[in-house]
Motif scaffolding. Sequence first.
Motif, PDB file in Angstrom:
ATOM      1  N   LEU A 123       0.860  -1.172   0.000  1.00 34.28           N
ATOM      2  CA  LEU A 123       0.000   0.000   0.000  1.00 34.28           C
ATOM      3  C   LEU A 123       0.897   1.222   0.000  1.00 34.28           C
ATOM      4  O   LEU A 123       1.815   1.324   0.829  1.00 34.28           O
ATOM      5  CB  LEU A 123      -0.912  -0.004   1.222  1.00 34.28           C
ATOM      6  CG  LEU A 123      -2.104   0.978   1.198  1.00 34.28           C
ATOM      7  CD1 LEU A 123      -3.065   0.633   0.069  1.00 34.28           C
ATOM      8  CD2 LEU A 123      -2.835   0.934   2.548  1.00 34.28           C
ATOM      9  N   LEU A 154      -3.467   7.271  -3.562  1.00 29.84           N
ATOM     10  CA  LEU A 154      -3.317   6.016  -2.822  1.00 29.84           C
ATOM     11  C   LEU A 154      -3.363   4.870  -3.818  1.00 29.84           C
ATOM     12  O   LEU A 154      -4.242   4.836  -4.693  1.00 29.84           O
ATOM     13  CB  LEU A 154      -4.439   5.870  -1.791  1.00 29.84           C
ATOM     14  CG  LEU A 154      -4.399   4.648  -0.883  1.00 29.84           C
ATOM     15  CD1 LEU A 154      -3.216   4.745   0.081  1.00 29.84           C
ATOM     16  CD2 LEU A 154      -5.712   4.518  -0.106  1.00 29.84           C
ATOM     17  N   GLN A 155      -2.419   3.957  -3.717  1.00 29.43           N
ATOM     18  CA  GLN A 155      -2.416   2.813  -4.618  1.00 29.43           C
ATOM     19  C   GLN A 155      -1.885   1.584  -3.901  1.00 29.43           C
ATOM     20  O   GLN A 155      -1.180   1.700  -2.888  1.00 29.43           O
ATOM     21  CB  GLN A 155      -1.567   3.104  -5.854  1.00 29.43           C
ATOM     22  CG  GLN A 155      -0.126   3.451  -5.558  1.00 29.43           C
ATOM     23  CD  GLN A 155       0.619   3.918  -6.796  1.00 29.43           C
ATOM     24  OE1 GLN A 155       0.066   3.996  -7.893  1.00 29.43           O
ATOM     25  NE2 GLN A 155       1.886   4.227  -6.626  1.00 29.43           N
ATOM     26  N   GLY A 156      -2.249   0.421  -4.431  1.00 29.55           N
ATOM     27  CA  GLY A 156      -1.806  -0.799  -3.796  1.00 29.55           C
ATOM     28  C   GLY A 156      -1.955  -1.994  -4.708  1.00 29.55           C
ATOM     29  O   GLY A 156      -2.552  -1.911  -5.792  1.00 29.55           O
ATOM     30  N   ARG A 169      -6.068   1.830  -7.369  1.00 30.29           N
ATOM     31  CA  ARG A 169      -5.529   3.119  -6.963  1.00 30.29           C
ATOM     32  C   ARG A 169      -6.649   4.151  -6.879  1.00 30.29           C
ATOM     33  O   ARG A 169      -7.686   4.015  -7.545  1.00 30.29           O
ATOM     34  CB  ARG A 169      -4.433   3.594  -7.904  1.00 30.29           C
ATOM     35  CG  ARG A 169      -4.889   4.131  -9.250  1.00 30.29           C
ATOM     36  CD  ARG A 169      -3.711   4.686 -10.043  1.00 30.29           C
ATOM     37  NE  ARG A 169      -4.128   5.507 -11.157  1.00 30.29           N
ATOM     38  CZ  ARG A 169      -4.284   5.088 -12.395  1.00 30.29           C
ATOM     39  NH1 ARG A 169      -4.067   3.802 -12.681  1.00 30.29           N
ATOM     40  NH2 ARG A 169      -4.675   5.916 -13.355  1.00 30.29           N
TER      41      ARG A 169
END
Length: 198
Positions: A123, A154-156, A169
């Motif tokens: 994350l 935000l990305q994961g 994301r």
Amino acid sequence: ISVSSGNPALKPEHSRGWDVGVEQALDGDRRFVVDATYFRNDFDNLIIAGPPPTFTNMNISRALTTGVELTSTWQVFDDTYLNVTYTHTDATNQVTGTRLLRRPPNKVAVGIDQYFLDRRANLNFNLRWVDFRDDFDPITFGTTQLPSYTVANLQGYYDYSKSVRFFGRIDNMFDKKYEEIFAYATPRFSVFAGVTIL
């Protein structure tokens, strides 16, 4: 209404660039590393978008960009990393002595990477701040100053197997309204997801 047209007098752009940097670990096991880089680019016949209403491409016979980029990476815990980058850029029209349009003098990026499940999942939260920029004003046919802005993303991902990765994301997660180019809106809060099969 803008009308675009070709510029038969447009010349090819040429550039010469170089950079020099140094990287230093501030501890014995390289959990905290800093990097400093100086860069310079000299342009002949730099191609830019011309002023409104046509925005026809044009040349700046001589232009120069110089700057410094500072980067640090800190491994806070075994699976947690903090990254900070600062960039200062001087971008000048060498003919008029004015600043090149759409080139912010300062940028800062902060990112946090957190790994999970024996590093099968990640994350990342990143925050980006961009300083003011000058740009064409299609209303007055002069220039205007675009305000600075901060945008968060935000990305994961999750590796389901060696050949399957799920990812997602969120761009502009706080729904910031800003412009990178005058009078051209940027995407607001956006969500993307998918799967990669190798």
